[in-house]
Design an enzyme around this catalytic site. Structure first.
Site, PDB file in Angstrom:
ATOM      1  N   SER A 111       0.870  -1.203   0.234  1.00 54.44           N
ATOM      2  CA  SER A 111       0.003   0.369  -0.267  1.00 54.44           C
ATOM      3  C   SER A 111       0.705   1.037  -0.061  1.00 54.44           C
ATOM      4  O   SER A 111       1.891   0.955   0.374  1.00 54.44           O
ATOM      5  CB  SER A 111      -1.254   0.123   1.018  1.00 54.44           C
ATOM      6  OG  SER A 111      -0.061  -0.139   2.497  1.00 54.44           O
ATOM      7  N   LEU A 121       3.055   4.112  -0.444  1.00 50.06           N
ATOM      8  CA  LEU A 121       4.288   4.620  -0.640  1.00 50.06           C
ATOM      9  C   LEU A 121       5.188   3.508  -1.777  1.00 50.06           C
ATOM     10  O   LEU A 121       5.666   3.428  -1.960  1.00 50.06           O
ATOM     11  CB  LEU A 121       5.531   5.441   0.276  1.00 50.06           C
ATOM     12  CG  LEU A 121       4.294   6.362   0.874  1.00 50.06           C
ATOM     13  CD1 LEU A 121       6.331   7.233   2.003  1.00 50.06           C
ATOM     14  CD2 LEU A 121       4.263   8.056   0.081  1.00 50.06           C
ATOM     15  N   ASP A 144       5.107  -7.468   3.044  1.00 48.37           N
ATOM     16  CA  ASP A 144       3.875  -6.715   4.100  1.00 48.37           C
ATOM     17  C   ASP A 144       2.616  -7.857   5.099  1.00 48.37           C
ATOM     18  O   ASP A 144       2.617  -9.238   4.958  1.00 48.37           O
ATOM     19  CB  ASP A 144       3.054  -5.704   2.860  1.00 48.37           C
ATOM     20  CG  ASP A 144       2.273  -4.496   3.304  1.00 48.37           C
ATOM     21  OD1 ASP A 144       1.206  -4.513   4.496  1.00 48.37           O
ATOM     22  OD2 ASP A 144       2.386  -4.014   2.907  1.00 48.37           O
ATOM     23  N   ASP A 197       6.684 -10.295   8.967  1.00 53.53           N
ATOM     24  CA  ASP A 197       6.498  -9.037  10.682  1.00 53.53           C
ATOM     25  C   ASP A 197       7.985  -8.437  10.255  1.00 53.53           C
ATOM     26  O   ASP A 197       9.676  -9.027  10.860  1.00 53.53           O
ATOM     27  CB  ASP A 197       6.540  -9.127  11.316  1.00 53.53           C
ATOM     28  CG  ASP A 197       6.363  -8.921  13.019  1.00 53.53           C
ATOM     29  OD1 ASP A 197       6.654  -7.878  12.875  1.00 53.53           O
ATOM     30  OD2 ASP A 197       6.235  -9.222  14.197  1.00 53.53           O
ATOM     31  N   VAL A 198       7.961  -7.443  10.131  1.00 53.05           N
ATOM     32  CA  VAL A 198       9.694  -6.208   9.955  1.00 53.05           C
ATOM     33  C   VAL A 198      10.430  -6.789  11.063  1.00 53.05           C
ATOM     34  O   VAL A 198      11.399  -6.392  11.039  1.00 53.05           O
ATOM     35  CB  VAL A 198       9.754  -5.033   9.566  1.00 53.05           C
ATOM     36  CG1 VAL A 198       9.092  -4.977   7.967  1.00 53.05           C
ATOM     37  CG2 VAL A 198       9.177  -4.267   9.978  1.00 53.05           C
ATOM     38  N   SER A 236      10.548  10.891   7.750  1.00 54.61           N
ATOM     39  CA  SER A 236       9.300  11.851   7.943  1.00 54.61           C
ATOM     40  C   SER A 236       9.626  13.288   8.629  1.00 54.61           C
ATOM     41  O   SER A 236      11.069  13.305   9.237  1.00 54.61           O
ATOM     42  CB  SER A 236       8.167  11.474   8.988  1.00 54.61           C
ATOM     43  OG  SER A 236       7.430  12.271   9.068  1.00 54.61           O
ATOM     44  N   TYR A 251       5.812   8.610  17.275  1.00 55.88           N
ATOM     45  CA  TYR A 251       6.834   8.139  15.728  1.00 55.88           C
ATOM     46  C   TYR A 251       7.537   9.747  15.730  1.00 55.88           C
ATOM     47  O   TYR A 251       8.444   9.522  14.647  1.00 55.88           O
ATOM     48  CB  TYR A 251       5.559   9.263  14.533  1.00 55.88           C
ATOM     49  CG  TYR A 251       5.258   9.274  13.596  1.00 55.88           C
ATOM     50  CD1 TYR A 251       5.099   7.877  12.745  1.00 55.88           C
ATOM     51  CD2 TYR A 251       4.954  10.127  12.443  1.00 55.88           C
ATOM     52  CE1 TYR A 251       5.693   7.953  11.255  1.00 55.88           C
ATOM     53  CE2 TYR A 251       5.712   9.664  11.881  1.00 55.88           C
ATOM     54  CZ  TYR A 251       5.817   9.445  10.596  1.00 55.88           C
ATOM     55  OH  TYR A 251       5.917   9.300   9.493  1.00 55.88           O
ATOM     56  N   LYS A 310      11.149   8.223  14.218  1.00 59.26           N
ATOM     57  CA  LYS A 310      11.547   8.500  12.720  1.00 59.26           C
ATOM     58  C   LYS A 310      13.193   9.268  12.882  1.00 59.26           C
ATOM     59  O   LYS A 310      13.987   9.097  12.292  1.00 59.26           O
ATOM     60  CB  LYS A 310      10.583   9.434  11.974  1.00 59.26           C
ATOM     61  CG  LYS A 310       9.394   8.459  11.922  1.00 59.26           C
ATOM     62  CD  LYS A 310       9.613   7.047  10.470  1.00 59.26           C
ATOM     63  CE  LYS A 310       8.543   6.838  10.136  1.00 59.26           C
ATOM     64  NZ  LYS A 310       9.045   5.981   8.616  1.00 59.26           N
ATOM     65  N   THR A 344      -1.638   9.411   0.559  1.00 60.58           N
ATOM     66  CA  THR A 344      -1.715   7.999   0.888  1.00 60.58           C
ATOM     67  C   THR A 344      -2.876   7.075   1.171  1.00 60.58           C
ATOM     68  O   THR A 344      -4.046   8.660   1.139  1.00 60.58           O
ATOM     69  CB  THR A 344      -0.655   7.511   1.846  1.00 60.58           C
ATOM     70  OG1 THR A 344      -0.918   7.877   3.353  1.00 60.58           O
ATOM     71  CG2 THR A 344       1.335   7.988   1.462  1.00 60.58           C
TER      72      THR A 344
END
Length: 257
Positions: free
Chosen positions: A15, A17, A36, A60-61, A150, A163, A167, A198
């Protein structure tokens, strides 16, 4: 590094980006593995783009085993790994201290575990495979890693403490990682998006959407996922781009709220 004929993995590739980057890379002649957790969307993309050029792996990263197993399968199927693009991430809106009390520590850890630890997890395991490649250009290049931060890494807004921390960590590890992997011919860069259109924006009302557009200097609109994909392709293609965090934000500077 020429994208054509290379093998790439894209986390969060089903999904936003990630999807735009998968589509761009496939159109440029690469074989791309989507990492994903959205199996329905991932498998649908494989049907759409073609199983000869695209594959899906439920990953799962933040899990060492999950990422290692998937990367091994990619290399077993396609013979090598040249490019890794990390887009997988989450955001939780919560203040350090708010009306409901202090920020939940579990939420803070979850955001860092996926956005920062997960990114590093993929980087380290992808680099291990890239280092096995024979040099593919005159500079001795063997691979390219592209991470995603970001503008919140620099100008986090109220409610973005977790967040922004995650980042900011991605930004902070860009240069040392590039220095560490230079001996293997692996370049590392980070894309720093601003407000990109997005699916997260689809549920917003017209008034909110327009107010967000108005905060962008020029062009006064939300960025397009295809524009991020083009930047990712440029970072692969330009062999002198290394250790950089590249803002793509229409000159926006985020305000506190």
């Amino acid at each position: 590094m020429d994208i054509a004929g290379r093998v790439a993995i894209v986390t969060g590739g089903a999904s936003g980006l990630g999807r735009a980057t998968v589509e761009h890379f496939v159109s440029a002649g690469a074989k791309v593995a989507i990492f994903d957790l959205n199996e329905a969307a991932g498998h649908a993309m494989v049907v759409e783009l073609g199983a000869d050029r695209c594959a899906f792996y439920a990953v799962d990263v933040a899990s060492e085993e999950s990422v290692a197993t998937a990367i091994d399968e990619v290399v077993a199927s396609w013979g090598a790994l040249h490019i890794a693009c990390n887009y997988a991430g989450i955001a939780i809106g919560s203040k350090t201290l708010g009306k409901q009390g202090p920020h939940l520590l579990g939420d803070f850890k979850k955001v860092l575990d996926i956005n920062l630890v997960g990114t590093f997890n993929v980087c380290r395991l992808a680099a291990e495979q890239m280092a096995k490649n024979s040099p593919i250009n005159d500079d001795g290049g063997r691979g390219v890693i592209i991470n995603t931060a970001s503008v919140a890494a620099y100008e986090g807004q109220i409610g973005q403490v977790a967040y922004s921390a995650s980042k900011g960590g991605v930004v902070g590890m860009t240069l040392p990682m590039a220095r560490e992997l230079a001996a293997y011919g692996i370049r590392v860069n980070t894309i720093v998006p601003g407000l990109i259109h997005t699916p997260l924006f689809e549920g917003l009302g017209e008034e909110v959407y327009r107010s967000l557009e108005a905060t962008v200097v020029y062009p006064q609109r939300l960025g397009k996922t295809a524009e991020i994909a083009k930047l990712a392709a440029y970072l692969v293609d330009n062999d002198y781009m290394n250790g950089e965090c590249v803002r793509m934000d229409g000159a926006i500077r985020m305000q506190p709220r």
